[in-house]
Design a protein around this motif. Structure first.
Motif, PDB file in Angstrom:
ATOM      1  N   THR A 466      60.881  47.130-192.000  1.00  0.00           N
ATOM      2  CA  THR A 466      60.270  46.315-193.044  1.00  0.00           C
ATOM      3  C   THR A 466      59.340  47.195-193.864  1.00  0.00           C
ATOM      4  O   THR A 466      58.554  47.953-193.295  1.00  0.00           O
ATOM      5  N   PRO A 467      59.417  47.128-195.178  1.00  0.00           N
ATOM      6  CA  PRO A 467      58.546  47.996-195.976  1.00  0.00           C
ATOM      7  C   PRO A 467      57.077  47.672-195.737  1.00  0.00           C
ATOM      8  O   PRO A 467      56.687  46.505-195.639  1.00  0.00           O
ATOM      9  N   THR A 468      56.273  48.690-195.617  1.00  0.00           N
ATOM     10  CA  THR A 468      54.844  48.501-195.425  1.00  0.00           C
ATOM     11  C   THR A 468      54.222  47.983-196.720  1.00  0.00           C
ATOM     12  O   THR A 468      54.777  48.183-197.813  1.00  0.00           O
ATOM     13  N   PRO A 469      53.065  47.343-196.646  1.00  0.00           N
ATOM     14  CA  PRO A 469      52.402  46.916-197.889  1.00  0.00           C
ATOM     15  C   PRO A 469      52.144  48.095-198.830  1.00  0.00           C
ATOM     16  O   PRO A 469      52.220  47.954-200.056  1.00  0.00           O
ATOM     17  N   GLN A 470      51.834  49.269-198.244  1.00  0.00           N
ATOM     18  CA  GLN A 470      51.608  50.446-199.084  1.00  0.00           C
ATOM     19  C   GLN A 470      52.888  50.837-199.829  1.00  0.00           C
ATOM     20  O   GLN A 470      52.846  51.237-200.999  1.00  0.00           O
ATOM     21  N   HIS A 514      59.096  39.735-201.828  1.00  0.00           N
ATOM     22  CA  HIS A 514      57.708  40.194-201.758  1.00  0.00           C
ATOM     23  C   HIS A 514      57.077  40.053-203.138  1.00  0.00           C
ATOM     24  O   HIS A 514      57.739  40.287-204.153  1.00  0.00           O
ATOM     25  N   TRP A 543      48.292  40.734-197.451  1.00  0.00           N
ATOM     26  CA  TRP A 543      47.589  42.006-197.237  1.00  0.00           C
ATOM     27  C   TRP A 543      46.889  42.371-198.524  1.00  0.00           C
ATOM     28  O   TRP A 543      47.452  42.248-199.611  1.00  0.00           O
ATOM     29  N   GLN A 566      48.085  58.128-198.791  1.00  0.00           N
ATOM     30  CA  GLN A 566      49.491  58.390-198.464  1.00  0.00           C
ATOM     31  C   GLN A 566      50.172  58.944-199.707  1.00  0.00           C
ATOM     32  O   GLN A 566      49.740  58.702-200.827  1.00  0.00           O
ATOM     33  N   TRP A 568      53.729  59.073-201.842  1.00  0.00           N
ATOM     34  CA  TRP A 568      54.975  58.335-202.032  1.00  0.00           C
ATOM     35  C   TRP A 568      55.744  58.928-203.205  1.00  0.00           C
ATOM     36  O   TRP A 568      55.160  59.419-204.165  1.00  0.00           O
ATOM     37  N   ALA A 590      56.421  56.449-193.904  1.00  0.00           N
ATOM     38  CA  ALA A 590      56.782  55.245-193.149  1.00  0.00           C
ATOM     39  C   ALA A 590      58.240  54.854-193.321  1.00  0.00           C
ATOM     40  O   ALA A 590      58.732  53.964-192.615  1.00  0.00           O
TER      41      ALA A 590
END
Length: 690
Positions: A466-470, A514, A543, A566, A568, A590
């Motif tokens: 599942t994709p992280t909120p970040q 989302h 979040w 992070q 990306w 991630a």
């Protein structure tokens, strides 16, 4: 001694790059060959010379013996290295090279012929007292012969093609009632892949582990083994993660299985590098059985190189020259542990169906991303045949690269491989990278409690991360045009009194919705934009974080969420239709995800599409068992599509009347409508009138 100053590499992709790498180190000139699909491929750019063979279709390019030999003659190549796959185990190719006076960097044609036919191979090694799996193997076996013998062999049985390998045409059968249909499928697959539909039958060994032994044999009678490789982590009989040595074997068994491999090589007068494959019961590791011998370099040879310190391609060239091995069996030592993961263009969440597309971004765990056959750099060795912009189609095997690491012991090697996979950025094409990390995290894998069916059991519990909120924040804001921060009219911040501007993105990842809401503010750094971000996802708590986004150029962004930074990469999907900006790839530590604008399918549309049969990938129709206009039940086979050497049977999704819109030999694209099943209560409309 034979002269080898220039070598034509009769292959493509990562193995061609890897062979050229060693030739360069040895001071040997290299020649690449290529199809139209590979005109700008890395292996073409790596070689000193390159010769076009023909169209993308392998039978008209890489598999055309006359064209390959003509290329060798035209460039003055002394020898040909076949890599693996394609013509590497083709007796006719080796014989044609000999007739042309060109050295084949491989074994004698007689060895290829004997070991290339699994029936004659079993007979040859049995004469040397090498143990084989109980079964029925002789030339000319009919389906009736195999069905009659199966009960005595004992179910489950394994159908195997006499020619070829790689799991093609291989089927495990548990129920006697399924054997007849499986034999039909196996013969069709074997005939299509190898031009030979001969089959034989073996008993399926309980809790099997796939262990293979690397051997080297020179023309002076010296044969040595370089230890074993554990290749049990596979699916559809195709290896995914390999390692050396095997944690299953003790030193005594290692010596016995190594000697058996050398005896198998001697049974056919083998010279060169080869691999003898064994099946070993995890419950009785002291018992091992010969499966087959691959008369070529193996995909997984790098793990042996890293634990022995030997370059196998260099050894192949030296043996082909007529040199004697410079070491004996007593000189071979295994140091530490090596493990590799194959990176495939495939979707683990869709039954490992091959994928494709254009690689939008590619960053390996080290900067240059080229193949290397020597010391490990930056903790990982990358054998790769692709680059940014490479287009992955359905003409060739879906393997893109291999990531290989070494550690002082197995635990350290596994940790390093996971780290290397986490650092890999490959977007634009769905791959198995996240699945490999999932596998490495499993307790059974960590404990080396392996068998060849483990991945089939593990995949049941696998879901794409599942994709992280970040990640969602990066996907939403990564496409934001920040403009000139000193120009209110071009800046994403705009101009307004009071609260900052609100930027709302509705995203879909693997069908889940989302919503990312970002209230934008100016930042102390003119190159950045600050935002109060809220991410709302299905089945998850909202979040929120104070976020600062800083573009670093070329799609790279630094994202600081509540003080934690992070990195990306966000890129537009190359397959996005012109004018659309909704599909993006986002990649970070991630994971990697394809993100699209949220779309909904109306209930009426979903009902109308219930009978659609679409191709899950680009490929070729190889069989049409369905009959146009016939009544069918849900589950009935309608169309068989082949892609990247694997067959996929597409079945009726509902009961009704079938309408078939394709024929055998037709090329189809991903998501193309191949057939429709109209429910009994619906009025059928011909496809050509819709």
């Amino acid at each position: 001694m034979k002269t080898i100053r220039k070598v034509l590499v009769a292959n493509r992709g990562e193995i061609a790059v890897r062979v050229i790498d060693t030739l360069d180190a040895m001071g040997v000139e290299s020649v690449a060959v290529y199809s139209d699909a590979d005109a700008n491929a890395p292996h073409v750019l790596a070689a000193g010379e390159a010769v076009r063979l023909g169209p993308a279709q392998a039978s008209r390019s890489y598999l055309d013996i006359d064209k390959v030999i003509a290329a060798a003659k035209a460039t003055g190549a002394d020898a040909v290295h076949p890599g693996y796959g394609f013509l590497s185990e083709n007796q006719a190719f080796a014989a044609a090279l000999a007739e042309a006076g060109i050295v084949f960097i491989g074994p004698p044609t007689e060895s290829i012929a004997t070991m290339g036919d699994k029936i004659t191979a079993r007979a040859a090694v049995t004469a040397r007292d090498v143990p084989v799996v109980p079964g029925l193997s002789r030339p000319g076996l009919t389906d009736a012969d195999l069905i009659e013998a199966a009960p005595d062999i004992g179910f489950p049985v394994l159908i195997k093609p006499s020619a070829g390998g790689g799991g093609k045409g291989m089927h495990r059968v548990e129920d006697p009632a399924d054997l007849a249909e499986a034999l039909v499928t196996a013969r069709r697959e074997a005939g299509a892949a190898f031009g030979d539909d001969s089959l034989f039958l073996e008993h399926f060994v309980d809790t099997p582990r796939h262990i293979e032994v690397q051997i080297l044999a020179d023309e002076h009678g010296n044969v040595v083994h370089l230890g074993e490789r554990e290749c049990s982590l596979q699916r559809r009989h195709q290896k995914v993660i390999e390692e050396a040595p095997s944690a299953l074997l003790d030193e005594a068994t290692r010596a016995r299985i190594g000697q058996a491999a050398c005896d198998a090589a001697r049974s056919v007068g083998y010279t060169g590098a080869g691999t003898v494959e064994f099946i070993v019961s995890a419950l009785r590791p002291e018992d091992f059985f010969f499966m087959e011998m691959n008369t070529r370099l193996q995909v997984e040879h790098p793990v042996t190189e890293l634990v022995t310190g030997l370059d196998l391609v260099e050894q192949q060239v030296r043996i082909a020259r007529g040199e004697e091995l410079s070491f004996t069996q007593d000189d071979v030592t295994l140091t530490g542990h090596a493990i590799e993961a194959r990176v495939y263009a495939e979707d683990p969440t869709a039954g490992f169906l091959p994928t494709g597309g254009e690689i939008a971004d590619l960053v390996w765990p080290r900067s240059d991303g080229s193949a290397a056959s020597g010391p490990i750099r930056h903790g990982a060795r990358i054998d790769s045949g692709v680059a940014r912009g490479s287009v992955i189609g359905s003409d060739y095997d879906p393997m893109l690269a291999k990531i290989i690491v070494h550690g002082a012991d197995r635990a350290e090697a596994v940790d390093r491989l996971d780290e290397a996979l986490a650092q890999t950025r490959l977007t634009g094409v769905v791959t198995n990278i996240d699945f490999c990390r999932f596998v490495l995290a499993q307790p059974a894998v960590r404990a080396a409690e392996l068998d060849t069916e483990l991945l089939d059991r593990l995949v049941v519990d696998y879901a794409a991360p599942t994709p992280t909120p970040q990640a969602l924040t990066a996907a939403a804001l990564g496409g934001l045009d920040l403009g000139d921060p000193n120009d209110l009219w071009s800046s994403a911040l705009g101009f307004r009194n009071g609260a900052g501007s609100s930027y709302v993105s509705r995203l879909s990842v693997d069908g889940a919705a989302h919503t990312v809401t970002a209230v934008l503010h100016s930042s102390a750094d003119a190159r950045s934009v600050a935002a109060e971000v809220t991410v709302e996802s299905e089945d998850a708590e909202p979040w929120s974080a104070h976020t600062v986004l800083t573009p670093r150029g070329d799609g790279l962004f630094a994202l600081v969420c509540d003080g934690v930074q992070q990195r990306w990469t966000v890129r537009v999907d190359p397959s996005t239709p012109s004018g659309e900006q909704g599909r993006r790839w986002v990649a970070g530590d991630a994971g990697t995800w394809q993100v699209t604008a949220l779309r909904s399918l109306a209930d009426a549309d979903a009902e109308a599409a219930a009978g659609d049969v679409t191709s899950p990938m680009p490929g070729t129709v190889v069989a049409v068992p369905g009959v146009d206009g016939a009544d069918v039940e849900a589950g009935a086979p309608l169309v068989v599509v082949e892609a990247m050497k694997m067959e996929h049977t597409l079945r009726a999704p509902i009961d009704g009347v079938a309408a078939i819109s394709v024929k055998v030999g037709e090329k189809v694209s991903a998501a193309q409508l191949l057939a429709q099943v109209a429910a009994a209560e619906q009025v059928s409309t011909p496809l050509d009138q819709q």
